[in-house]
Design an enzyme around this catalytic site. Structure first.
Site, mmCIF file in Angstrom:
data_model
loop_
_atom_site.group_PDB
_atom_site.id
_atom_site.type_symbol
_atom_site.label_atom_id
_atom_site.label_comp_id
_atom_site.label_asym_id
_atom_site.label_seq_id
_atom_site.Cartn_x
_atom_site.Cartn_y
_atom_site.Cartn_z
ATOM 1 N N GLN A 112 3.821 45.440 -2.391
ATOM 2 C CA GLN A 112 2.409 45.038 -2.426
ATOM 3 C C GLN A 112 2.220 43.679 -3.108
ATOM 4 O O GLN A 112 1.154 43.079 -2.978
ATOM 5 C CB GLN A 112 1.568 46.091 -3.161
ATOM 6 C CG GLN A 112 1.425 47.386 -2.386
ATOM 7 C CD GLN A 112 0.516 48.335 -3.135
ATOM 8 O OE1 GLN A 112 0.960 49.063 -4.016
ATOM 9 N NE2 GLN A 112 -0.763 48.313 -2.798
ATOM 10 N N CYS B 82 -6.167 52.311 -1.879
ATOM 11 C CA CYS B 82 -4.971 51.488 -2.014
ATOM 12 C C CYS B 82 -5.405 50.057 -2.293
ATOM 13 O O CYS B 82 -6.313 49.564 -1.630
ATOM 14 C CB CYS B 82 -4.158 51.554 -0.719
ATOM 15 S SG CYS B 82 -2.665 50.550 -0.756
ATOM 16 N N LEU B 83 -4.767 49.418 -3.266
ATOM 17 C CA LEU B 83 -5.144 48.033 -3.596
ATOM 18 C C LEU B 83 -4.940 47.110 -2.395
ATOM 19 O O LEU B 83 -5.597 46.082 -2.301
ATOM 20 C CB LEU B 83 -4.333 47.524 -4.790
ATOM 21 C CG LEU B 83 -4.600 48.222 -6.125
ATOM 22 C CD1 LEU B 83 -3.751 47.597 -7.219
ATOM 23 C CD2 LEU B 83 -6.074 48.166 -6.495
ATOM 24 N N HIS C 76 4.821 53.613 0.233
ATOM 25 C CA HIS C 76 4.842 52.140 0.321
ATOM 26 C C HIS C 76 6.269 51.628 0.504
ATOM 27 O O HIS C 76 6.499 50.672 1.244
ATOM 28 C CB HIS C 76 4.256 51.518 -0.947
ATOM 29 C CG HIS C 76 2.767 51.310 -0.906
ATOM 30 N ND1 HIS C 76 2.143 50.530 0.046
ATOM 31 C CD2 HIS C 76 1.774 51.754 -1.716
ATOM 32 C CE1 HIS C 76 0.825 50.505 -0.182
ATOM 33 N NE2 HIS C 76 0.580 51.255 -1.241
ATOM 34 N N GLY D 185 -1.544 52.544 -9.538
ATOM 35 C CA GLY D 185 -0.151 52.505 -9.116
ATOM 36 C C GLY D 185 0.068 51.272 -8.266
ATOM 37 O O GLY D 185 -0.891 50.701 -7.741
ATOM 38 N N HIS E 294 1.937 58.440 -2.683
ATOM 39 C CA HIS E 294 1.362 57.206 -2.150
ATOM 40 C C HIS E 294 2.317 56.020 -2.358
ATOM 41 O O HIS E 294 2.594 55.255 -1.426
ATOM 42 C CB HIS E 294 0.014 56.961 -2.841
ATOM 43 C CG HIS E 294 -0.701 55.738 -2.384
ATOM 44 N ND1 HIS E 294 -1.866 55.787 -1.647
ATOM 45 C CD2 HIS E 294 -0.426 54.423 -2.553
ATOM 46 C CE1 HIS E 294 -2.265 54.551 -1.387
ATOM 47 N NE2 HIS E 294 -1.401 53.702 -1.934
ATOM 48 N N GLU E 295 2.840 55.893 -3.586
ATOM 49 C CA GLU E 295 3.706 54.744 -3.884
ATOM 50 C C GLU E 295 5.070 54.878 -3.212
ATOM 51 O O GLU E 295 5.636 53.885 -2.764
ATOM 52 C CB GLU E 295 3.872 54.556 -5.402
ATOM 53 C CG GLU E 295 2.569 54.356 -6.179
ATOM 54 C CD GLU E 295 1.660 53.271 -5.622
ATOM 55 O OE1 GLU E 295 2.162 52.317 -4.985
ATOM 56 O OE2 GLU E 295 0.435 53.382 -5.799
HETATM 57 NI NI NI Z 1 -1.260 51.673 -2.081
#
Ligand code: NI
Length: 181
Positions: free
Chosen positions: A51, A93-94, A139, A46, A135-136
């Site tokens: 990000q 998380c990236l 963000h 995701g 999670h997204e």
């Molecule tokens: Ni993330």
């Protein structure tokens, strides 16, 4: 299509409250395509637009990632329809490479959003998809999964992050040279 730079923990754009998208323009569709390339390159499940440095309310979720198939959802201006139950699931998380922790989340959620053509749709998720949506969505409000840990856990994680940065582990977490093909 292009692989974009993933903003890492500490970057101010990750703390911004993202703005709604006014209109689904070709630029937005390019952003979506680039986000897909970036997510796949970094092997994520995701990604939120902030990000990649764009503070707009746009997320993508690979709803098939956990079962090894490809099934992308594009969510523009997503809003909660409901959240219910509770579950503890491991997340990463990236933007926070190499950190994985169990995070308290709802066990079932539903969001309403616009798809990549601007058509409204709803998406309901449990388990993996529930976690990914929560999670997204976080963000978009400048919230990271480590914010949802207990203060003690969060301090430990922050120390781990400092160590990873010191050791150069975060210098180039998704090198283009490693791109497939
Ligand atoms: Ni993330």
């Amino acid at each position: 299509m292009a692989v974009l730079k993933v903003e890492l923990y500490g970057s101010p754009v990750l703390r911004e409250k993202a703005r709604p998208v006014d209109a689904i323009t070709p630029d937005i569709q390019t952003l979506l395509d680039d986000m897909v390339d970036t997510m796949r390159h970094a092997q994520g499940a995701g990604l939120a637009a902030n990000q990649v440095g764009v503070p707009l309310r746009v997320i993508i979720v690979d709803v098939g990632a956990h079962v090894g198939r490809e099934d992308l959802a594009f969510l523009i201006n997503p809003e909660w329809v409901y959240q219910e139950g509770s579950a503890l699931m491991e997340e990463g998380c990236l933007s926070i490479p190499q950190i994985f922790e169990k995070v308290p989340r709802p066990s079932k959620v539903k969001v309403r959003a616009l798809d990549r053509q601007g058509k409204p749709f709803e998406l309901e998720g449990e388990e993996f998809l529930c976690k990914a949506l929560c999670h997204e969505m976080d963000h978009l409000d400048g919230v990271l999964f480590i914010d949802r840990l207990t203060p003690l856990k969060r301090d430990l994680v922050k120390r781990k992050i400092k160590k990873l940065i010191r050791e150069g582990e975060w210098d180039d977490p998704y090198p283009l040279s490693k791109a497939a093909g």
